[in-house]
Design a protein around this motif. Sequence first.
Motif, PDB file in Angstrom:
ATOM      1  N   VAL A 183      -4.484   3.752  -0.170  1.00 37.78           N
ATOM      2  CA  VAL A 183      -3.071   3.757  -0.541  1.00 37.78           C
ATOM      3  C   VAL A 183      -2.252   3.398   0.686  1.00 37.78           C
ATOM      4  O   VAL A 183      -2.448   3.945   1.760  1.00 37.78           O
ATOM      5  CB  VAL A 183      -2.636   5.138  -1.074  1.00 37.78           C
ATOM      6  CG1 VAL A 183      -1.161   5.140  -1.417  1.00 37.78           C
ATOM      7  CG2 VAL A 183      -3.476   5.522  -2.283  1.00 37.78           C
ATOM      8  N   GLU A 184      -1.334   2.450   0.487  1.00 37.17           N
ATOM      9  CA  GLU A 184      -0.495   1.974   1.591  1.00 37.17           C
ATOM     10  C   GLU A 184       0.959   1.940   1.122  1.00 37.17           C
ATOM     11  O   GLU A 184       1.259   1.468   0.026  1.00 37.17           O
ATOM     12  CB  GLU A 184      -0.973   0.569   1.977  1.00 37.17           C
ATOM     13  CG  GLU A 184      -0.289  -0.037   3.138  1.00 37.17           C
ATOM     14  CD  GLU A 184      -0.845  -1.433   3.435  1.00 37.17           C
ATOM     15  OE1 GLU A 184      -0.268  -2.078   4.311  1.00 37.17           O
ATOM     16  OE2 GLU A 184      -1.807  -1.879   2.788  1.00 37.17           O
ATOM     17  N   PHE A 185       1.844   2.463   1.941  1.00 34.20           N
ATOM     18  CA  PHE A 185       3.275   2.420   1.657  1.00 34.20           C
ATOM     19  C   PHE A 185       3.875   1.316   2.519  1.00 34.20           C
ATOM     20  O   PHE A 185       3.809   1.374   3.745  1.00 34.20           O
ATOM     21  CB  PHE A 185       3.936   3.758   2.011  1.00 34.20           C
ATOM     22  CG  PHE A 185       3.615   4.841   1.022  1.00 34.20           C
ATOM     23  CD1 PHE A 185       4.531   5.175   0.042  1.00 34.20           C
ATOM     24  CD2 PHE A 185       2.409   5.517   1.064  1.00 34.20           C
ATOM     25  CE1 PHE A 185       4.253   6.173  -0.878  1.00 34.20           C
ATOM     26  CE2 PHE A 185       2.123   6.513   0.155  1.00 34.20           C
ATOM     27  CZ  PHE A 185       3.044   6.845  -0.819  1.00 34.20           C
ATOM     28  N   VAL A 186       4.444   0.291   1.870  1.00 42.81           N
ATOM     29  CA  VAL A 186       5.046  -0.832   2.575  1.00 42.81           C
ATOM     30  C   VAL A 186       6.461  -1.021   2.031  1.00 42.81           C
ATOM     31  O   VAL A 186       6.630  -1.362   0.863  1.00 42.81           O
ATOM     32  CB  VAL A 186       4.228  -2.131   2.367  1.00 42.81           C
ATOM     33  CG1 VAL A 186       4.849  -3.294   3.097  1.00 42.81           C
ATOM     34  CG2 VAL A 186       2.787  -1.931   2.784  1.00 42.81           C
ATOM     35  N   GLU A 187       7.446  -0.768   2.858  1.00 43.96           N
ATOM     36  CA  GLU A 187       8.854  -0.888   2.480  1.00 43.96           C
ATOM     37  C   GLU A 187       9.109  -0.272   1.105  1.00 43.96           C
ATOM     38  O   GLU A 187       9.068   0.925   0.965  1.00 43.96           O
ATOM     39  CB  GLU A 187       9.308  -2.342   2.569  1.00 43.96           C
ATOM     40  CG  GLU A 187       9.268  -2.864   3.993  1.00 43.96           C
ATOM     41  CD  GLU A 187       9.718  -4.301   4.094  1.00 43.96           C
ATOM     42  OE1 GLU A 187      10.402  -4.796   3.178  1.00 43.96           O
ATOM     43  OE2 GLU A 187       9.389  -4.924   5.112  1.00 43.96           O
ATOM     44  N   ASP A 188       9.338  -1.093   0.082  1.00 44.20           N
ATOM     45  CA  ASP A 188       9.663  -0.588  -1.252  1.00 44.20           C
ATOM     46  C   ASP A 188       8.491  -0.629  -2.218  1.00 44.20           C
ATOM     47  O   ASP A 188       8.681  -0.628  -3.434  1.00 44.20           O
ATOM     48  CB  ASP A 188      10.837  -1.390  -1.831  1.00 44.20           C
ATOM     49  CG  ASP A 188      12.124  -1.129  -1.079  1.00 44.20           C
ATOM     50  OD1 ASP A 188      12.235  -0.052  -0.453  1.00 44.20           O
ATOM     51  OD2 ASP A 188      13.017  -1.988  -1.104  1.00 44.20           O
ATOM     52  N   GLU A 189       7.274  -0.674  -1.694  1.00 44.77           N
ATOM     53  CA  GLU A 189       6.093  -0.767  -2.547  1.00 44.77           C
ATOM     54  C   GLU A 189       5.048   0.276  -2.163  1.00 44.77           C
ATOM     55  O   GLU A 189       4.934   0.660  -1.004  1.00 44.77           O
ATOM     56  CB  GLU A 189       5.437  -2.145  -2.420  1.00 44.77           C
ATOM     57  CG  GLU A 189       6.290  -3.298  -2.886  1.00 44.77           C
ATOM     58  CD  GLU A 189       5.585  -4.625  -2.701  1.00 44.77           C
ATOM     59  OE1 GLU A 189       5.922  -5.539  -3.459  1.00 44.77           O
ATOM     60  OE2 GLU A 189       4.709  -4.752  -1.814  1.00 44.77           O
ATOM     61  N   ILE A 190       4.304   0.675  -3.170  1.00 42.62           N
ATOM     62  CA  ILE A 190       3.104   1.467  -2.954  1.00 42.62           C
ATOM     63  C   ILE A 190       1.952   0.574  -3.397  1.00 42.62           C
ATOM     64  O   ILE A 190       1.927   0.110  -4.542  1.00 42.62           O
ATOM     65  CB  ILE A 190       3.120   2.756  -3.790  1.00 42.62           C
ATOM     66  CG1 ILE A 190       4.358   3.590  -3.459  1.00 42.62           C
ATOM     67  CG2 ILE A 190       1.843   3.562  -3.550  1.00 42.62           C
ATOM     68  CD1 ILE A 190       4.577   4.748  -4.411  1.00 42.62           C
TER      69      ILE A 190
END
Length: 124
Positions: free
Chosen positions: A99-106
């Motif tokens: 799981v990666e959190f990138v700006e406005d996305e999961i």
Amino acid sequence: MCARSCNKEYKGQTEEVSLNKQESFARLPWGASGIRSIYGNGQPDVVYPNANTNLLNPRTVIPTVKGSLKPGTHWLVNAVFGIPGSEQDLSLWDMIPQVEFVEDEIIIRQGTETVVIQKEAVTT
């Protein structure tokens, strides 16, 4: 409750329970289930419901993640596992999604599959 891992017996049925800071896991003769905290401040635990609350088995164990959240937006990511039968392929338990959190996305990756969740779509 077991601090790390233990085996208990109830009316001839052996249960194996393991619990640590990231996961709780239960294996019984009819199957296995577990939950792993991937992101957030959840605390894994196991719940022992009253006897006979399950119609098929007199004694069950429910792996769970507990936590207390203040009002606001929170992101919690947990991987949940379950497999029936006594000869389970428990190697599947070790296949943890990335799981990666990138700006406005999961972004969730499992093997060759990728799922992208827009945070804005979830919070509205």
